[in-house]
Write a protein that holds these residues in place. Structure first.
Motif, short mmCIF file in Angstrom:
data_model
loop_
_atom_site.label_atom_id
_atom_site.label_comp_id
_atom_site.label_asym_id
_atom_site.label_seq_id
_atom_site.Cartn_x
_atom_site.Cartn_y
_atom_site.Cartn_z
N PRO B 32 -3.28 50.81 -35.00
CA PRO B 32 -3.06 49.52 -34.36
C PRO B 32 -1.83 48.81 -34.93
O PRO B 32 -1.56 48.86 -36.13
CB PRO B 32 -4.34 48.75 -34.70
CG PRO B 32 -5.07 49.54 -35.71
CD PRO B 32 -4.48 50.90 -35.79
N SER B 139 -0.40 51.77 -21.45
CA SER B 139 -1.53 50.85 -21.32
C SER B 139 -1.20 49.56 -22.09
O SER B 139 -0.36 49.55 -22.99
CB SER B 139 -2.81 51.48 -21.88
OG SER B 139 -2.91 51.22 -23.26
N HIS B 141 -2.84 48.04 -24.27
CA HIS B 141 -3.17 48.06 -25.69
C HIS B 141 -2.09 48.71 -26.55
O HIS B 141 -2.01 48.47 -27.75
CB HIS B 141 -4.53 48.73 -25.90
CG HIS B 141 -5.63 47.93 -25.26
ND1 HIS B 141 -6.15 46.80 -25.86
CD2 HIS B 141 -6.26 48.06 -24.06
CE1 HIS B 141 -7.07 46.29 -25.06
NE2 HIS B 141 -7.16 47.02 -23.97
N GLN B 142 -1.25 49.52 -25.94
CA GLN B 142 -0.15 50.13 -26.70
C GLN B 142 0.93 49.10 -27.04
O GLN B 142 1.76 49.34 -27.91
CB GLN B 142 0.47 51.26 -25.89
CG GLN B 142 -0.39 52.51 -25.83
CD GLN B 142 0.24 53.55 -24.91
OE1 GLN B 142 0.06 53.53 -23.70
NE2 GLN B 142 1.00 54.45 -25.50
N LEU B 144 0.14 45.66 -27.53
CA LEU B 144 -0.43 44.50 -28.23
C LEU B 144 -0.32 44.64 -29.73
O LEU B 144 -0.49 45.73 -30.28
CB LEU B 144 -1.91 44.33 -27.85
CG LEU B 144 -2.21 43.92 -26.41
CD1 LEU B 144 -3.70 43.77 -26.22
CD2 LEU B 144 -1.49 42.62 -26.06
N ARG B 146 -1.78 42.84 -33.42
CA ARG B 146 -2.81 41.95 -33.97
C ARG B 146 -2.29 41.28 -35.23
O ARG B 146 -1.68 41.93 -36.07
CB ARG B 146 -4.08 42.73 -34.31
CG ARG B 146 -4.81 43.26 -33.10
CD ARG B 146 -5.72 42.20 -32.50
NE ARG B 146 -6.31 42.67 -31.24
CZ ARG B 146 -7.13 41.96 -30.49
NH1 ARG B 146 -7.47 40.73 -30.87
NH2 ARG B 146 -7.61 42.43 -29.37
N ALA B 153 -4.09 38.13 -30.87
CA ALA B 153 -3.28 39.22 -30.31
C ALA B 153 -1.96 38.65 -29.79
O ALA B 153 -1.91 37.51 -29.33
CB ALA B 153 -4.03 39.91 -29.18
N LEU B 182 -5.40 41.33 -18.10
CA LEU B 182 -5.54 40.69 -19.41
C LEU B 182 -6.70 39.69 -19.44
O LEU B 182 -7.36 39.52 -20.47
CB LEU B 182 -4.24 39.99 -19.79
CG LEU B 182 -3.06 40.93 -20.09
CD1 LEU B 182 -1.76 40.14 -20.22
CD2 LEU B 182 -3.32 41.74 -21.36
N HIS B 185 -9.85 40.93 -20.79
CA HIS B 185 -9.94 41.23 -22.23
C HIS B 185 -9.94 39.99 -23.11
O HIS B 185 -10.38 40.04 -24.25
CB HIS B 185 -8.78 42.13 -22.66
CG HIS B 185 -8.77 43.49 -22.03
ND1 HIS B 185 -9.71 44.44 -22.31
CD2 HIS B 185 -7.94 44.04 -21.10
CE1 HIS B 185 -9.47 45.53 -21.60
NE2 HIS B 185 -8.40 45.30 -20.85
#
Lengths: 87, 195
Positions: B32, B139, B141-142, B144, B146, B153, B182, B185
């Protein structure tokens, strides 16, 4: 604010940030008049970079929460600043 | 109309941190992606929660809560009439305040004319909003990141050196579709918009 107007399709509400003491009232009014979708959906205005000592010269007590002069009431390490108590 | 006075922050709060941990230094190619603000001003509500600035920002949040009630997800755009009015600093602190109160918060850098948040939070980002909009295999998430030590995020605008785009990106159906994804999520989406 053109980009911000363009984002109206997915923004639920706008927060307007205005530099206190620098940005002119008329300039903000003109920007909002040119972007009615922002004016209609603005949920709050933040006046930024406020000099708290100068703010007290104006009638502006509403809405800025616990400013420095109020916080001193809760700070027992500085009794000389506890307003009206023990003086 | 709610109006909040945000105290001026000292110049030192905008200097790079002195503790030797640079923004983006721990971003790893595998696993991540994480980030940490380059300057204290962006973390005021976390680092100095009792400061007048943090207290004032709480008023901004309470006003937004009052306006939107329990409606979730909610997308809040930060906008100003001119550059350098303190918009990005306010947006990041607002997002951090929400994230600390158990909201699942996404901060998006959509100020495509001045990538202040992308530069300050994820200077080494390899992907961002613009990459997601061109379609393809990537995607969400690739892209984002944290925040270290919080649940916030962040979606950068684009990788370093990419040509900034203009308003037609924000009016596109591609970004409307991305926001739909989004919203599934995140409960609060904070968007930094260009003046």
């Amino acid at each position: 604010m053109t980009d911000a107007s363009a984002a109206a399709s997915f923004v639920d509400g706008y927060q307007l940030v205005i530099e206190w003491g620098r940005t002119r009232r008329a300039a903000v009014a003109a920007a909002l008049a040119a972007n009615p979708v922002i004016a209609a959906r603005t949920v709050g205005v933040s006046l930024s970079k406020v000099k708290l000592d100068k703010l007290e010269l104006f009638d502006a007590r509403e809405g800025y929460g616990y400013g420095s002069q109020y916080m001193s009431r809760y700070d027992h390490r500085t009794p000389e600043h506890s307003l009206g108590v023990g003086n | 109309m709610n109006r909040v006075y945000l105290p001026e922050l000292p110049q030192s709060a905008f200097q790079p941190r002195a503790d030797g941990r640079d923004a983006g230094s721990s971003s790893q190619p595998v696993g991540p992606l994480t980030f940490r603000s380059s300057a204290k001003a962006l973390d005021m509500v976390l680092d100095e929660p009792m400061s007048p600035f943090a207290e004032a920002l709480r008023s901004v949040k309470i006003a937004a809560d009052y306006r939107f009630g329990v409606k979730r997800p909610v997308v809040i755009g930060f906008v100003s009439a001119f550059p350098n009015e303190g918009k990005s600093t306010t947006a990041k602190n607002f997002a951090s305040l929400d994230a600390r109160q158990d909201e699942n918060v996404l901060l998006m850098d959509c100020d495509l004319r001045n990538l202040h948040l992308t530069r300050s939070l994820t200077p080494t980002a390899r992907h961002g909003l613009l990459d997601l909009l061109v379609g393809g295999e990537m995607s969400v998430h690739q892209a984002l990141h944290r925040e270290q030590g919080s649940n916030l995020a962040f979606l950068p605008a684009c990788a370093r050196g990419r040509a900034p785009a203009t308003g037609d990106v924000l009016a596109s159906s591609a970004i409307a579709n991305l926001l739909d994804e989004l919203r599934a999520h995140f409960s609060v989406i904070v968007v930094d918009l260009a003046p």
